[in-house]
Design a protein around this motif. Sequence first.
Motif, PDB file in Angstrom:
ATOM      1  N   LEU A 105       0.940  -1.139  -0.048  1.00 49.63           N
ATOM      2  CA  LEU A 105      -0.126   0.044  -0.072  1.00 49.63           C
ATOM      3  C   LEU A 105       1.044   1.268  -0.031  1.00 49.63           C
ATOM      4  CD1 LEU A 105      -2.796  -1.050   2.539  1.00 49.63           C
ATOM      5  CD2 LEU A 105      -3.228  -0.551   0.212  1.00 49.63           C
ATOM      6  N   LEU A 106       1.858   1.168   0.759  1.00 49.16           N
ATOM      7  CA  LEU A 106       3.003   2.149   0.476  1.00 49.16           C
ATOM      8  C   LEU A 106       3.322   2.777  -0.700  1.00 49.16           C
ATOM      9  CD1 LEU A 106       4.045   4.087   2.865  1.00 49.16           C
ATOM     10  CD2 LEU A 106       5.817   2.846   3.133  1.00 49.16           C
ATOM     11  N   LYS A 107       3.692   1.328  -1.628  1.00 46.81           N
ATOM     12  CA  LYS A 107       4.311   1.702  -2.901  1.00 46.81           C
ATOM     13  C   LYS A 107       3.186   2.272  -3.970  1.00 46.81           C
ATOM     14  CE  LYS A 107       7.927  -1.506  -2.529  1.00 46.81           C
ATOM     15  NZ  LYS A 107       8.482  -3.013  -3.283  1.00 46.81           N
ATOM     16  N   ILE A 108       1.922   1.728  -3.471  1.00 47.24           N
ATOM     17  CA  ILE A 108       0.798   2.140  -4.162  1.00 47.24           C
ATOM     18  C   ILE A 108       0.378   3.593  -4.008  1.00 47.24           C
ATOM     19  CG2 ILE A 108      -1.656   1.985  -4.510  1.00 47.24           C
ATOM     20  CD1 ILE A 108      -1.421  -0.886  -4.274  1.00 47.24           C
ATOM     21  N   ARG A 109       0.589   4.119  -2.809  1.00 47.22           N
ATOM     22  CA  ARG A 109       0.513   5.457  -2.495  1.00 47.22           C
ATOM     23  C   ARG A 109       1.698   6.500  -3.131  1.00 47.22           C
ATOM     24  NH1 ARG A 109       0.498   7.544   3.725  1.00 47.22           N
ATOM     25  NH2 ARG A 109       2.805   7.195   3.487  1.00 47.22           N
ATOM     26  N   ALA A 110       2.833   5.816  -2.996  1.00 51.76           N
ATOM     27  CA  ALA A 110       3.699   6.669  -3.889  1.00 51.76           C
ATOM     28  C   ALA A 110       3.375   6.692  -5.373  1.00 51.76           C
ATOM     29  CB  ALA A 110       5.095   5.816  -3.595  1.00 51.76           C
ATOM     30  N   GLU A 111       2.755   5.856  -5.960  1.00 49.66           N
ATOM     31  CA  GLU A 111       2.337   6.166  -7.324  1.00 49.66           C
ATOM     32  C   GLU A 111       1.190   7.115  -7.644  1.00 49.66           C
ATOM     33  OE1 GLU A 111       1.394   1.966  -8.398  1.00 49.66           O
ATOM     34  OE2 GLU A 111       3.468   1.275  -8.110  1.00 49.66           O
ATOM     35  N   GLY A 112       0.808   7.573  -6.438  1.00 45.80           N
ATOM     36  CA  GLY A 112      -0.469   9.001  -6.727  1.00 45.80           C
ATOM     37  C   GLY A 112      -1.802   8.503  -6.237  1.00 45.80           C
ATOM     38  N   ASN A 113      -2.042   6.947  -5.635  1.00 47.71           N
ATOM     39  CA  ASN A 113      -3.088   6.857  -5.047  1.00 47.71           C
ATOM     40  C   ASN A 113      -3.230   7.159  -3.610  1.00 47.71           C
ATOM     41  OD1 ASN A 113      -4.269   4.652  -7.297  1.00 47.71           O
ATOM     42  ND2 ASN A 113      -1.934   3.966  -6.779  1.00 47.71           N
ATOM     43  N   ASP A 114      -4.690   7.296  -3.354  1.00 49.22           N
ATOM     44  CA  ASP A 114      -4.978   8.119  -2.122  1.00 49.22           C
ATOM     45  C   ASP A 114      -5.011   6.938  -1.078  1.00 49.22           C
ATOM     46  OD1 ASP A 114      -5.440   9.918  -0.287  1.00 49.22           O
ATOM     47  OD2 ASP A 114      -7.264  10.907  -1.362  1.00 49.22           O
ATOM     48  N   VAL A 115      -4.031   6.658  -0.252  1.00 50.98           N
ATOM     49  CA  VAL A 115      -3.806   5.660   0.855  1.00 50.98           C
ATOM     50  C   VAL A 115      -3.410   6.618   2.164  1.00 50.98           C
ATOM     51  CG1 VAL A 115      -2.875   3.578   1.704  1.00 50.98           C
ATOM     52  CG2 VAL A 115      -3.403   3.789  -0.770  1.00 50.98           C
ATOM     53  N   ARG A 116      -4.259   6.349   3.022  1.00 50.23           N
ATOM     54  CA  ARG A 116      -4.075   7.064   4.230  1.00 50.23           C
ATOM     55  C   ARG A 116      -3.899   6.377   5.669  1.00 50.23           C
ATOM     56  NH1 ARG A 116      -7.269  12.983   3.275  1.00 50.23           N
ATOM     57  NH2 ARG A 116      -7.323  12.958   1.181  1.00 50.23           N
ATOM     58  N   MET A 117      -3.141   6.645   6.436  1.00 48.59           N
ATOM     59  CA  MET A 117      -2.730   6.309   7.629  1.00 48.59           C
ATOM     60  C   MET A 117      -3.786   6.858   8.737  1.00 48.59           C
ATOM     61  SD  MET A 117       0.284   5.579  10.147  1.00 48.59           S
ATOM     62  CE  MET A 117       0.383   7.286  10.861  1.00 48.59           C
ATOM     63  N   VAL A 118      -4.473   5.765   9.496  1.00 42.87           N
ATOM     64  CA  VAL A 118      -5.334   6.716  10.531  1.00 42.87           C
ATOM     65  C   VAL A 118      -5.148   5.846  11.745  1.00 42.87           C
ATOM     66  CG1 VAL A 118      -7.348   7.028   9.098  1.00 42.87           C
ATOM     67  CG2 VAL A 118      -7.251   4.918  10.111  1.00 42.87           C
ATOM     68  N   TYR A 119      -5.156   6.557  12.868  1.00 43.45           N
ATOM     69  CA  TYR A 119      -5.115   6.068  14.323  1.00 43.45           C
ATOM     70  C   TYR A 119      -6.062   5.706  14.771  1.00 43.45           C
ATOM     71  CZ  TYR A 119      -0.594   8.809  14.024  1.00 43.45           C
ATOM     72  OH  TYR A 119       0.741   8.979  13.662  1.00 43.45           O
ATOM     73  N   SER A 120      -7.337   5.915  14.239  1.00 45.43           N
ATOM     74  CA  SER A 120      -8.806   5.416  14.815  1.00 45.43           C
ATOM     75  C   SER A 120      -9.521   5.300  13.580  1.00 45.43           C
ATOM     76  CB  SER A 120      -9.052   6.574  15.807  1.00 45.43           C
ATOM     77  OG  SER A 120     -10.534   6.123  16.061  1.00 45.43           O
ATOM     78  N   PRO A 121     -10.492   4.475  13.594  1.00 43.36           N
ATOM     79  CA  PRO A 121     -11.600   4.394  12.605  1.00 43.36           C
ATOM     80  C   PRO A 121     -12.306   5.323  12.562  1.00 43.36           C
ATOM     81  CG  PRO A 121     -11.550   2.307  13.742  1.00 43.36           C
ATOM     82  CD  PRO A 121     -10.601   3.360  14.632  1.00 43.36           C
ATOM     83  N   ALA A 122     -12.505   6.462  13.731  1.00 42.61           N
ATOM     84  CA  ALA A 122     -13.297   7.540  13.729  1.00 42.61           C
ATOM     85  C   ALA A 122     -12.861   8.607  12.675  1.00 42.61           C
ATOM     86  CB  ALA A 122     -13.420   8.114  15.286  1.00 42.61           C
ATOM     87  N   ASP A 123     -11.621   8.558  12.329  1.00 42.08           N
ATOM     88  CA  ASP A 123     -10.861   9.587  11.389  1.00 42.08           C
ATOM     89  C   ASP A 123     -11.520   9.461  10.000  1.00 42.08           C
ATOM     90  OD1 ASP A 123      -9.153  10.213  13.365  1.00 42.08           O
ATOM     91  OD2 ASP A 123      -7.515   9.213  12.652  1.00 42.08           O
ATOM     92  N   CYS A 124     -12.005   7.906   9.891  1.00 35.36           N
ATOM     93  CA  CYS A 124     -12.751   7.952   8.416  1.00 35.36           C
ATOM     94  C   CYS A 124     -13.950   8.587   8.417  1.00 35.36           C
ATOM     95  CB  CYS A 124     -13.102   6.361   8.433  1.00 35.36           C
ATOM     96  SG  CYS A 124     -11.542   5.345   8.069  1.00 35.36           S
ATOM     97  N   ILE A 125     -14.941   8.861   9.504  1.00 32.57           N
ATOM     98  CA  ILE A 125     -16.105   9.454   9.469  1.00 32.57           C
ATOM     99  C   ILE A 125     -15.818  10.962   9.058  1.00 32.57           C
ATOM    100  CG2 ILE A 125     -17.897  10.459  10.984  1.00 32.57           C
ATOM    101  CD1 ILE A 125     -18.409   7.545  10.557  1.00 32.57           C
ATOM    102  N   ALA A 126     -14.958  11.742   9.749  1.00 33.42           N
ATOM    103  CA  ALA A 126     -14.398  12.989   9.348  1.00 33.42           C
ATOM    104  C   ALA A 126     -13.995  13.270   7.950  1.00 33.42           C
ATOM    105  CB  ALA A 126     -13.185  13.368  10.317  1.00 33.42           C
ATOM    106  N   LEU A 127     -13.212  12.208   7.366  1.00 37.03           N
ATOM    107  CA  LEU A 127     -12.899  12.404   6.229  1.00 37.03           C
ATOM    108  C   LEU A 127     -13.809  12.185   5.228  1.00 37.03           C
ATOM    109  CD1 LEU A 127      -9.579   9.837   5.628  1.00 37.03           C
ATOM    110  CD2 LEU A 127      -9.725  12.197   5.194  1.00 37.03           C
ATOM    111  N   ALA A 128     -14.881  11.325   5.276  1.00 34.07           N
ATOM    112  CA  ALA A 128     -15.806  11.211   4.371  1.00 34.07           C
ATOM    113  C   ALA A 128     -16.838  12.345   4.433  1.00 34.07           C
ATOM    114  CB  ALA A 128     -16.893   9.925   4.906  1.00 34.07           C
ATOM    115  N   GLN A 129     -17.029  13.057   5.598  1.00 33.29           N
ATOM    116  CA  GLN A 129     -17.596  14.368   5.615  1.00 33.29           C
ATOM    117  C   GLN A 129     -17.008  15.468   4.841  1.00 33.29           C
ATOM    118  OE1 GLN A 129     -18.086  14.592   9.854  1.00 33.29           O
ATOM    119  NE2 GLN A 129     -19.956  13.648   9.958  1.00 33.29           N
ATOM    120  N   GLN A 130     -15.709  15.301   4.806  1.00 33.12           N
ATOM    121  CA  GLN A 130     -14.704  16.527   4.267  1.00 33.12           C
ATOM    122  C   GLN A 130     -14.636  16.251   2.816  1.00 33.12           C
ATOM    123  OE1 GLN A 130     -11.003  16.034   6.374  1.00 33.12           O
ATOM    124  NE2 GLN A 130     -11.996  16.598   8.424  1.00 33.12           N
ATOM    125  N   HIS A 131     -14.817  14.990   2.009  1.00 32.30           N
ATOM    126  CA  HIS A 131     -14.638  14.590   0.866  1.00 32.30           C
ATOM    127  C   HIS A 131     -15.983  14.009   0.505  1.00 32.30           C
ATOM    128  CE1 HIS A 131     -10.338  15.473   1.055  1.00 32.30           C
ATOM    129  NE2 HIS A 131     -10.614  15.000   2.336  1.00 32.30           N
TER     130      HIS A 131
END
Length: 380
Positions: A105-131
Amino acid sequence: MKYVDEFRDGSLARQLAAAIAAAARPERNYHLMEFCGGHTHAIFRYGLPDLLPANVQLIHGPGCPVCVLPIARLDMAMALAKHPDIILCTYGDMLRVPGSGRTSLLKIRAEGNDVRMVYSPADCIALAQQHPDRQVVFFAIGFETTTPPTAVIIEQASRLGLKNLSVFCNHVLTPAAMHGILDTRESGEALKLDGFIGPAHVSTVIGSDPYEPFPQQYGTPVVIAGFEPLDVLQAILMLIRQLNDGRAVVENEFTRAVTATGNEKARQITERVFEVRDQFEWRGLGFVPHSALQIREQYRELDAEQRFADVLQQHAERIQLVPKDNKACECPQILRGVKKPRDCKLFDNPCTPDNPLGSCMVSSEGACAAYYQYGRVMES
């Protein structure tokens, strides 16, 4: 510091080591598996093998959530990550695990794909609301410890009516894996196993009751232990005494955190959101029945495997032509307890934490990472 320093007392550790040496009968060997990767790291960090007699052997189990995820499921996550409309989120260790063709996944991110590390699943709620114009997929992994937080965001996303959030569920179940290990032993595999040091964090959620089948069905004792060095030494002593007495029961050394029934609220939300899969593939154990969870029908619109079924089907058709795991990597055998990290010819050269060739070297809970960080000198 209460519950930390008092469980790292050197004089008490030496007393427990002396008690273990006195209890261990010289005419027999004791093969004890610490299921949890956190225990493996504690064992090497505090040098516990040096305190044990030679006939008390510790076996490293599959209790590392990053390590046990099979390459096929990782490849599926990478297929989702390559989709231009998807933001794939997961925990940090998963980014570096090598998939087919040594990609990650790190290499795929380096190729320009949107892969993100989160510390909590709750971060995904905020991301979905922001995007709102993007699809956010949480690549969920882990044992019973990390399952309730995933259930929380599924319920929350459902209440909020978020149409751009889904979960790629890979949560697995500890007791089923223990059954899988004992079943391979019963089938004749060269695994000597006399007892389990039961996991700590998992047991705070599920309690001690789910381990009762192991003494009853296999005659294998289980002692649940905390992560501090005195916890582990006390659990080893308790297991040796059981084996000497010909007993096989579940005992709870970690009484300051674990009860018989566990965390009722965490168990309830897990039950509401998830159901048990018929079978699931584990790295090292193969397909194990009733060993993982899937999202219930009520929340199926939040299941990434359903939402992106066409993407995953196209991936499945292509992946047949791509190489799988590194054939020289012994991670599957290490996860079953049949081999130790230094039995792998890749260990330390070229496989290191900076250049991991297998999942056991990537994860902070992996046995190979523990040997490399703490145990390499002792083992040489």
